[in-house]
Design a protein around this motif. Structure first.
Motif, short mmCIF file in Angstrom:
data_model
loop_
_atom_site.label_atom_id
_atom_site.label_comp_id
_atom_site.label_asym_id
_atom_site.label_seq_id
_atom_site.Cartn_x
_atom_site.Cartn_y
_atom_site.Cartn_z
N LEU A 12 0.79 -1.23 0.00
CA LEU A 12 0.00 0.00 0.00
C LEU A 12 0.82 1.28 0.00
O LEU A 12 0.30 2.34 -0.30
N GLY A 13 2.08 1.18 0.34
CA GLY A 13 2.90 2.38 0.51
C GLY A 13 3.01 3.22 -0.74
O GLY A 13 2.83 4.44 -0.70
N TRP A 14 3.28 2.60 -1.86
CA TRP A 14 3.44 3.38 -3.09
C TRP A 14 2.11 3.98 -3.53
O TRP A 14 2.08 5.08 -4.09
N MET A 15 0.99 3.28 -3.26
CA MET A 15 -0.31 3.84 -3.63
C MET A 15 -0.64 5.05 -2.74
O MET A 15 -1.16 6.05 -3.23
N LEU A 16 -0.35 4.95 -1.45
CA LEU A 16 -0.62 6.08 -0.55
C LEU A 16 0.24 7.29 -0.90
O LEU A 16 -0.24 8.42 -0.92
N ARG A 17 1.52 7.04 -1.17
CA ARG A 17 2.42 8.14 -1.52
C ARG A 17 1.95 8.82 -2.81
O ARG A 17 1.94 10.04 -2.92
N GLU A 18 1.54 8.01 -3.79
CA GLU A 18 1.07 8.57 -5.05
C GLU A 18 -0.24 9.33 -4.85
O GLU A 18 -0.46 10.37 -5.47
N GLY A 22 0.85 12.74 -5.67
CA GLY A 22 0.69 12.63 -7.11
C GLY A 22 -0.34 13.58 -7.69
O GLY A 22 -0.92 14.42 -6.99
N PRO A 23 -0.59 13.42 -8.98
CA PRO A 23 -1.58 14.28 -9.66
C PRO A 23 -3.01 13.91 -9.27
O PRO A 23 -3.25 12.95 -8.55
N VAL A 24 -3.95 14.68 -9.76
CA VAL A 24 -5.37 14.48 -9.43
C VAL A 24 -5.84 13.11 -9.89
O VAL A 24 -6.64 12.46 -9.21
N THR A 25 -5.35 12.64 -11.02
CA THR A 25 -5.75 11.34 -11.53
C THR A 25 -5.41 10.23 -10.54
O THR A 25 -6.21 9.30 -10.35
N LYS A 27 -5.22 10.50 -7.31
CA LYS A 27 -6.15 10.60 -6.18
C LYS A 27 -7.51 9.98 -6.52
O LYS A 27 -8.09 9.25 -5.70
N VAL A 28 -8.00 10.25 -7.72
CA VAL A 28 -9.28 9.69 -8.15
C VAL A 28 -9.19 8.18 -8.24
O VAL A 28 -10.09 7.46 -7.78
N LEU A 29 -8.13 7.67 -8.82
CA LEU A 29 -7.97 6.23 -8.95
C LEU A 29 -7.81 5.55 -7.59
O LEU A 29 -8.28 4.42 -7.40
N PHE A 30 -7.19 6.23 -6.63
CA PHE A 30 -7.07 5.68 -5.29
C PHE A 30 -8.45 5.54 -4.64
O PHE A 30 -8.76 4.51 -4.03
N VAL A 31 -9.29 6.55 -4.79
CA VAL A 31 -10.65 6.49 -4.24
C VAL A 31 -11.45 5.39 -4.94
O VAL A 31 -12.19 4.65 -4.29
N VAL A 32 -11.30 5.26 -6.25
CA VAL A 32 -11.99 4.20 -6.99
C VAL A 32 -11.54 2.83 -6.50
O VAL A 32 -12.36 1.93 -6.31
N ASN A 33 -10.25 2.67 -6.26
CA ASN A 33 -9.74 1.40 -5.73
C ASN A 33 -10.31 1.09 -4.35
O ASN A 33 -10.63 -0.06 -4.06
N LEU A 34 -10.44 2.10 -3.50
CA LEU A 34 -11.03 1.87 -2.18
C LEU A 34 -12.49 1.45 -2.29
O LEU A 34 -12.94 0.56 -1.57
N LEU A 35 -13.23 2.09 -3.19
CA LEU A 35 -14.63 1.72 -3.39
C LEU A 35 -14.76 0.30 -3.95
O LEU A 35 -15.65 -0.46 -3.53
N LEU A 36 -13.89 -0.07 -4.87
CA LEU A 36 -13.92 -1.42 -5.41
C LEU A 36 -13.53 -2.46 -4.35
O LEU A 36 -14.08 -3.56 -4.33
N LEU A 37 -12.60 -2.10 -3.48
CA LEU A 37 -12.24 -2.99 -2.38
C LEU A 37 -13.41 -3.19 -1.43
O LEU A 37 -13.66 -4.30 -0.97
N TRP A 38 -14.16 -2.12 -1.18
CA TRP A 38 -15.35 -2.22 -0.33
C TRP A 38 -16.41 -3.09 -1.01
O TRP A 38 -17.06 -3.91 -0.37
N ALA A 39 -16.60 -2.92 -2.31
CA ALA A 39 -17.56 -3.74 -3.05
C ALA A 39 -17.16 -5.21 -3.01
O ALA A 39 -18.01 -6.10 -2.85
N LEU A 40 -15.89 -5.49 -3.13
CA LEU A 40 -15.41 -6.87 -3.04
C LEU A 40 -15.66 -7.45 -1.65
O LEU A 40 -16.05 -8.61 -1.51
N ALA A 41 -15.46 -6.63 -0.62
CA ALA A 41 -15.74 -7.08 0.75
C ALA A 41 -17.22 -7.38 0.92
O ALA A 41 -17.58 -8.33 1.62
N ILE A 42 -18.07 -6.59 0.30
CA ILE A 42 -19.52 -6.85 0.37
C ILE A 42 -19.86 -8.16 -0.31
O ILE A 42 -20.66 -8.95 0.19
N VAL A 43 -19.24 -8.43 -1.45
CA VAL A 43 -19.49 -9.68 -2.16
C VAL A 43 -19.01 -10.87 -1.33
O VAL A 43 -19.70 -11.90 -1.24
#
Length: 71
Positions: A12-18, A22-25, A27-43
């Motif tokens: 997770l370190g490189w993702m958090l640092r980025e 990192g750029p706005v993109t 940050k958006v992809l990090f939030v999308v990854n967190l939402l997808l991780l939550w959806a996977l946990a729900i499944v």
């Protein structure tokens, strides 16, 4: 100091640092990854994966209400 320690976590370190530096993109992809991780946990885990974030947010909302009422 805590941020530097979190950046050293192998997966997770490189993702958090980025996401922080990192750029706005990134940050958006990090939030999308967190939402997808939550959806996977729900499944995988079902209903408890939906309820646990709400239960974790209760103390935060309570503190926010206290701060609002304090003025």
């Amino acid at each position: 100091m805590v941020a530097q320690l979190m950046y050293r976590v192998p997966l997770l370190g490189w993702m958090l640092r980025e996401a922080v530096l990192g750029p706005v993109t990134a940050k958006v992809l990090f939030v999308v990854n967190l939402l997808l991780l939550w959806a996977l946990a729900i499944v995988v885990f079902g209903y408890p994966a939906i309820i646990l974030p709400a239960l974790a947010a209760v103390p935060v909302m309570f503190a926010l209400l206290v701060l609002i009422m304090k003025g």
